[in-house]
Design a protein around this motif. Structure first.
Motif, PDB file in Angstrom:
ATOM      1  N   LYS A 316      33.814  48.622  53.216  1.00  0.00           N
ATOM      2  CA  LYS A 316      33.152  47.640  52.357  1.00  0.00           C
ATOM      3  C   LYS A 316      33.035  46.277  53.025  1.00  0.00           C
ATOM      4  CE  LYS A 316      34.372  49.777  47.938  1.00  0.00           C
ATOM      5  NZ  LYS A 316      34.980  49.567  46.600  1.00  0.00           N
ATOM      6  N   ASN A 436      25.232  50.532  48.438  1.00  0.00           N
ATOM      7  CA  ASN A 436      26.596  50.439  47.905  1.00  0.00           C
ATOM      8  C   ASN A 436      27.103  51.809  47.453  1.00  0.00           C
ATOM      9  OD1 ASN A 436      26.602  47.700  48.361  1.00  0.00           O
ATOM     10  ND2 ASN A 436      26.069  47.151  46.266  1.00  0.00           N
ATOM     11  N   ASN A 440      30.236  53.797  49.354  1.00  0.00           N
ATOM     12  CA  ASN A 440      31.447  54.228  48.659  1.00  0.00           C
ATOM     13  C   ASN A 440      31.667  55.727  48.789  1.00  0.00           C
ATOM     14  OD1 ASN A 440      31.743  51.572  47.864  1.00  0.00           O
ATOM     15  ND2 ASN A 440      30.856  51.880  45.830  1.00  0.00           N
ATOM     16  N   LYS A 443      32.996  56.442  52.358  1.00  0.00           N
ATOM     17  CA  LYS A 443      34.402  56.060  52.499  1.00  0.00           C
ATOM     18  C   LYS A 443      35.309  57.070  51.801  1.00  0.00           C
ATOM     19  CE  LYS A 443      37.676  52.351  51.517  1.00  0.00           C
ATOM     20  NZ  LYS A 443      37.885  51.015  50.905  1.00  0.00           N
ATOM     21  N   THR A 444      34.936  57.464  50.577  1.00  0.00           N
ATOM     22  CA  THR A 444      35.732  58.443  49.826  1.00  0.00           C
ATOM     23  C   THR A 444      35.782  59.785  50.544  1.00  0.00           C
ATOM     24  OG1 THR A 444      35.129  57.354  47.746  1.00  0.00           O
ATOM     25  CG2 THR A 444      35.983  59.598  47.605  1.00  0.00           C
TER      26      THR A 444
END
Length: 498
Positions: A316, A436, A440, A443-444
């Motif tokens: 982020k 965005n 996310n 990253k997850t």
């Protein structure tokens, strides 16, 4: 050259920089070697440009491709080759580099590993490593990346409470040493890298905080740039977050008429030291804020950087990743790894030789423990070299202790990079919202893949204990040694029993 292009009538003017003297000599030598090699292999026929060599290739012949500017030469030669293993050296015409502003790196380590382990950059520079406020302070060893490759790790302000921390990973095959600058600027890290001939590369990593606007602080930065230039290095590369949003790097101008502003003084410092800045697109954006070019790549020649890519940020973070090639000639050491084949050892004769030694007299009680141990170790190594065969190891297949990434995760990272480039060119709220979301998800997904890998290791710990212990050791920079020897187990504090 970039100053002249600021005028409209000179925008189409282009001048190519010449090579340094040592680079020209190296180029001539390599061209001569390539032509001579090709003639020997092809029976006196001329070199084939941009094509394969004639004749069938034997099993012991290596094909080598050398890239010099826009010309490709394919050469065949037994043993000594260019851009391959030459007496345990590989000649590289460029170094692959990776730079970013992390905005705390520890929770982004998994993504950093995934995004660098395929390319294996020669140099990785990261600013803003430490979190702004966090009770847990990771140690330097926790920032190691053995899953990517073997790197020397240089740090600044990681162990202390000052600054936000700098990290630089340098390929362990490069001859790199840290340089201490005389200018006492808080966040700076400089490394010296040995290149071909007598050339040397100075790699710098700098973070300038926007919260300190004092004249003394900004003068130190200007002095630091001058000091780096005056040190006499043939090649200079300085990366970092300089936080100069008011500078237009396409025109090398600042907004407004303020000749004494910190931005103008920094521009004058670059011009006075004949330095060139390569990033022209925005490198930082957040929400509805205006994108700015804050992360800079500075060299002492315009043509030193090629293949510059503005990639999506880590996690982020709101600063993009800069991936590029630094053009120079450097020898990469490729020392072969020799492994002992203990399962094929001749232990019958090994034991016979051991039995011939009068251990009672050789390991005298009057000698120190170190002296007896060194004697025993010398005998052991000598017999090992005689009766245990060895093999030169080459890595085949995947590295151990690397968690796999599925196709879906790779696609998310690719999509994230595409969307980040769209955000730079146009500030579309829908594109930002999609970015965005994908960011996310990526990253997850990366963290999930790592957790699944570690879960499988723990579940199979009893059946395959070596795998989990190998993974644990790969995360540690320290190794346990031999403990103290005690005569009486109850008396552990006595110096006599050590």
């Amino acid at each position: 050259m970039h100053y002249i292009r600021s005028y409209p009538k000179y925008q189409k003017v282009n001048v190519s920089n010449d090579l340094t003297k040592s680079e020209r000599e190296e180029e001539k030598r390599l061209w001569a070697e390539a032509k001579q090699t090709s003639r020997k292999q092809l029976g006196g026929l001329p070199v084939q440009s941009a094509g394969t060599a004639m004749g069938e290739e034997s099993s012991k012949t290596k094909k080598v491709k050398r890239e010099t500017k826009n010309v490709n030469i394919n050469v065949q030669k037994k043993g000594k080759v260019f851009n391959g293993n030459v007496n345990n050296f590989t000649v590289l015409p460029k170094l692959n580099c990776f730079y970013t502003y992390a905005d705390q790196l520890f929770n982004k380590m998994s993504e950093l590993i995934v995004r660098t382990r395929d390319n294996k950059p020669n140099i990785i520079g990261i600013t803003e490593v430490k979190p702004k406020a966090n009770r847990y302070k990771p140690s330097t060893a926790e920032y190691s990346i053995p899953e990517v490759g073997n790197y020397k790790m240089f740090e600044k302000n990681i162990k202390s409470d000052e600054g936000r921390g700098l990290l630089m990973y340098v390929d362990s095959n490069l001859e790199a040493t840290e340089i201490t600058m005389k200018t006492e600027f808080q966040e700076n890290l400089f490394i010296k890298v040995k290149l071909n001939q007598n050339d040397k590369l100075l790699v710098g990593l700098i973070y300038r905080t926007p919260s300190n606007s004092s004249k003394e602080y900004n003068d130190k930065l200007v002095n630091l740039m001058s000091e780096a230039t005056d040190m006499g290095y043939s090649h200079i590369l300085i990366m970092g977050d300089f936080n100069y949003p008011e500078i237009n790097w396409e025109t090398w101008n600042t907004k407004g008429d303020r000749p004494n502003s910190t931005e103008n003084k920094f521009l004058e410092a670059l011009q006075d030291n004949f330095l060139y800045q390569h990033t022209t697109k925005p490198t930082r954006w957040r929400g509805a804020d205006t994108p700015h070019t804050l992360d800079l790549l500075i060299t002492n020649e315009e043509e030193m950087i090629s293949n510059l890519e503005y990639m999506s940020p880590l996690g982020k973070s709101d600063h993009c990743v800069l991936s590029f090639d630094f053009n120079c000639y450097v020898n990469i050491k490729r020392a072969p790894k020799i492994a002992n084949l203990y399962n094929h050892g001749n232990y019958k004769e090994f034991i016979q030789e051991l039995n011939k030694i009068d251990w009672h007299n050789k390991l005298n009680a009057e000698n120190s423990i170190d002296k007896n141990w060194n004697y025993f170790l010398t005998i052991l190594k000598e017999l090992e070299s005689r009766f245990v065969p060895t093999k030169t190891m080459t890595q085949i297949g995947k590295k151990r202790n690397v968690f796999p990434i599925d196709k879906k995760t790779r696609e998310l990272i690719r999509r994230k990079n595409i969307l980040s480039k769209k955000i730079i060119t146009k500030q579309d709220p829908e594109t930002r919202a999609e970015y965005n979301k994908v960011r996310n998800q990526a990253k997850t997904s990366v963290n999930k893949q790592k957790k699944l890998f570690e879960k499988r290791l723990s579940e199979n710990a009893k059946r395959n204990p070596k795998a989990i212990w190998s993974y644990i050791k790969s995360k540690s920079k320290t190794r346990e040694g031999i403990g103290d020897l005690h005569v009486e187990t109850e008396d552990v504090k006595s110096e006599k029993n050590r």
